[in-house]
Design a protein around this motif. Sequence first.
Motif, PDB file in Angstrom:
ATOM      1  N   ASP A  30       3.443  -8.310   3.515  1.00 34.64           N
ATOM      2  CA  ASP A  30       2.114  -7.769   3.231  1.00 34.64           C
ATOM      3  C   ASP A  30       2.020  -7.154   1.840  1.00 34.64           C
ATOM      4  O   ASP A  30       0.972  -7.205   1.207  1.00 34.64           O
ATOM      5  N   LEU A  31       3.108  -6.599   1.343  1.00 31.11           N
ATOM      6  CA  LEU A  31       3.084  -6.010   0.002  1.00 31.11           C
ATOM      7  C   LEU A  31       3.199  -7.062  -1.104  1.00 31.11           C
ATOM      8  O   LEU A  31       2.895  -6.773  -2.261  1.00 31.11           O
ATOM      9  N   LEU A  32       3.622  -8.280  -0.766  1.00 30.65           N
ATOM     10  CA  LEU A  32       3.679  -9.347  -1.759  1.00 30.65           C
ATOM     11  C   LEU A  32       2.294  -9.683  -2.298  1.00 30.65           C
ATOM     12  O   LEU A  32       2.168 -10.191  -3.414  1.00 30.65           O
ATOM     13  N   THR A  33       1.252  -9.386  -1.526  1.00 30.54           N
ATOM     14  CA  THR A  33      -0.115  -9.672  -1.976  1.00 30.54           C
ATOM     15  C   THR A  33      -0.683  -8.529  -2.812  1.00 30.54           C
ATOM     16  O   THR A  33      -1.793  -8.639  -3.325  1.00 30.54           O
ATOM     17  N   GLY A  34       0.057  -7.425  -2.924  1.00 30.96           N
ATOM     18  CA  GLY A  34      -0.409  -6.318  -3.763  1.00 30.96           C
ATOM     19  C   GLY A  34      -0.231  -4.971  -3.091  1.00 30.96           C
ATOM     20  O   GLY A  34       0.245  -4.872  -1.962  1.00 30.96           O
ATOM     21  N   THR A  35      -0.633  -3.945  -3.818  1.00 34.13           N
ATOM     22  CA  THR A  35      -0.509  -2.557  -3.375  1.00 34.13           C
ATOM     23  C   THR A  35      -1.347  -2.325  -2.121  1.00 34.13           C
ATOM     24  O   THR A  35      -2.464  -2.828  -2.010  1.00 34.13           O
ATOM     25  N   LYS A  36      -0.784  -1.557  -1.189  1.00 31.71           N
ATOM     26  CA  LYS A  36      -1.486  -1.239   0.066  1.00 31.71           C
ATOM     27  C   LYS A  36      -1.362   0.248   0.367  1.00 31.71           C
ATOM     28  O   LYS A  36      -0.368   0.879   0.031  1.00 31.71           O
ATOM     29  N   ARG A  37      -2.373   0.761   1.036  1.00 34.49           N
ATOM     30  CA  ARG A  37      -2.301   2.123   1.557  1.00 34.49           C
ATOM     31  C   ARG A  37      -1.638   2.066   2.921  1.00 34.49           C
ATOM     32  O   ARG A  37      -1.552   1.010   3.557  1.00 34.49           O
ATOM     33  N   PHE A  38      -1.165   3.230   3.382  1.00 34.71           N
ATOM     34  CA  PHE A  38      -0.463   3.313   4.661  1.00 34.71           C
ATOM     35  C   PHE A  38      -1.315   2.721   5.786  1.00 34.71           C
ATOM     36  O   PHE A  38      -0.828   1.939   6.607  1.00 34.71           O
ATOM     37  N   SER A  39      -2.600   3.102   5.823  1.00 34.91           N
ATOM     38  CA  SER A  39      -3.479   2.631   6.905  1.00 34.91           C
ATOM     39  C   SER A  39      -3.650   1.112   6.876  1.00 34.91           C
ATOM     40  O   SER A  39      -3.757   0.476   7.930  1.00 34.91           O
ATOM     41  N   GLU A  40      -3.650   0.520   5.690  1.00 37.81           N
ATOM     42  CA  GLU A  40      -3.751  -0.939   5.584  1.00 37.81           C
ATOM     43  C   GLU A  40      -2.509  -1.595   6.173  1.00 37.81           C
ATOM     44  O   GLU A  40      -2.604  -2.620   6.865  1.00 37.81           O
ATOM     45  N   LEU A  41      -1.345  -1.021   5.889  1.00 36.74           N
ATOM     46  CA  LEU A  41      -0.103  -1.561   6.449  1.00 36.74           C
ATOM     47  C   LEU A  41      -0.082  -1.399   7.967  1.00 36.74           C
ATOM     48  O   LEU A  41       0.366  -2.300   8.678  1.00 36.74           O
ATOM     49  N   ARG A  43      -2.571  -1.519   9.967  1.00 32.98           N
ATOM     50  CA  ARG A  43      -3.438  -2.552  10.547  1.00 32.98           C
ATOM     51  C   ARG A  43      -2.828  -3.945  10.436  1.00 32.98           C
ATOM     52  O   ARG A  43      -2.966  -4.766  11.340  1.00 32.98           O
ATOM     53  N   SER A  44      -2.150  -4.224   9.320  1.00 31.33           N
ATOM     54  CA  SER A  44      -1.686  -5.592   9.090  1.00 31.33           C
ATOM     55  C   SER A  44      -0.353  -5.908   9.758  1.00 31.33           C
ATOM     56  O   SER A  44      -0.081  -7.066  10.077  1.00 31.33           O
ATOM     57  N   VAL A  45       0.481  -4.901   9.979  1.00 28.19           N
ATOM     58  CA  VAL A  45       1.772  -5.129  10.637  1.00 28.19           C
ATOM     59  C   VAL A  45       1.572  -4.858  12.132  1.00 28.19           C
ATOM     60  O   VAL A  45       1.795  -3.763  12.622  1.00 28.19           O
ATOM     61  N   THR A  46       1.134  -5.870  12.823  1.00 25.13           N
ATOM     62  CA  THR A  46       0.755  -5.753  14.233  1.00 25.13           C
ATOM     63  C   THR A  46       1.918  -5.290  15.098  1.00 25.13           C
ATOM     64  O   THR A  46       3.009  -5.853  15.032  1.00 25.13           O
ATOM     65  N   GLY A  47       1.673  -4.236  15.886  1.00 21.97           N
ATOM     66  CA  GLY A  47       2.661  -3.763  16.849  1.00 21.97           C
ATOM     67  C   GLY A  47       3.543  -2.637  16.353  1.00 21.97           C
ATOM     68  O   GLY A  47       4.269  -2.032  17.138  1.00 21.97           O
ATOM     69  N   ILE A  48       3.502  -2.320  15.068  1.00 19.90           N
ATOM     70  CA  ILE A  48       4.360  -1.266  14.531  1.00 19.90           C
ATOM     71  C   ILE A  48       3.721   0.105  14.817  1.00 19.90           C
ATOM     72  O   ILE A  48       2.500   0.232  14.831  1.00 19.90           O
ATOM     73  N   LEU A  53       6.794   2.693  10.943  1.00 19.75           N
ATOM     74  CA  LEU A  53       6.342   2.293   9.612  1.00 19.75           C
ATOM     75  C   LEU A  53       6.784   3.319   8.571  1.00 19.75           C
ATOM     76  O   LEU A  53       7.327   2.955   7.520  1.00 19.75           O
ATOM     77  N   THR A  54       6.606   4.593   8.870  1.00 14.32           N
ATOM     78  CA  THR A  54       7.030   5.656   7.955  1.00 14.32           C
ATOM     79  C   THR A  54       8.525   5.572   7.686  1.00 14.32           C
ATOM     80  O   THR A  54       8.969   5.623   6.533  1.00 14.32           O
ATOM     81  N   SER A  55       9.310   5.403   8.736  1.00 15.15           N
ATOM     82  CA  SER A  55      10.758   5.326   8.606  1.00 15.15           C
ATOM     83  C   SER A  55      11.181   4.137   7.748  1.00 15.15           C
ATOM     84  O   SER A  55      12.042   4.250   6.872  1.00 15.15           O
ATOM     85  N   ASN A  56      10.575   2.986   7.996  1.00 20.05           N
ATOM     86  CA  ASN A  56      10.918   1.782   7.236  1.00 20.05           C
ATOM     87  C   ASN A  56      10.510   1.902   5.777  1.00 20.05           C
ATOM     88  O   ASN A  56      11.260   1.498   4.882  1.00 20.05           O
ATOM     89  N   LEU A  57       9.336   2.462   5.517  1.00 20.12           N
ATOM     90  CA  LEU A  57       8.897   2.636   4.131  1.00 20.12           C
ATOM     91  C   LEU A  57       9.821   3.592   3.378  1.00 20.12           C
ATOM     92  O   LEU A  57      10.169   3.347   2.221  1.00 20.12           O
TER      93      LEU A  57
END
Length: 115
Positions: A30-41, A43-48, A53-57
């Motif tokens: 998802d970040l390969l397409t550009g900068t994202k905010r936490f909320s965008e990630l 929504r886009s990483v289904t099931g996380i 998400l915080t831990s992985n980032l």
Amino acid sequence: MSKKRNIPECPVEMTLQLIGDKWKVLIIRDLLTGTKRFSELMRSVTGITQKVLTSNLRSMEADGLVNRKVYPQVPPKVEYSLTETGLSLKPILDSMVQWGIEYRDKMHRSETSFL
């Protein structure tokens, strides 16, 4: 106190240590397409979950794969983007996409051949 990581001799093991987690690969995708905010990630990483998400980032930031930029405003705005090292993973993900397409098509052909 910083945590030292054992760097494996095997390059495949090293790569898996950095991106072998399902979520990390999807975050990179998802970040390969550009900068994202936490909320965008979220929504886009289904099931996380938010915690995962915080831990992985945080882990990816510590490994030099992700940049975290905090804007001094209220409410706080935080954006994530890939570093040059993170962007260098694109050919690996491109190969995974190609392999996945070929495998899916092969499985689809084998399912329809029995009909």
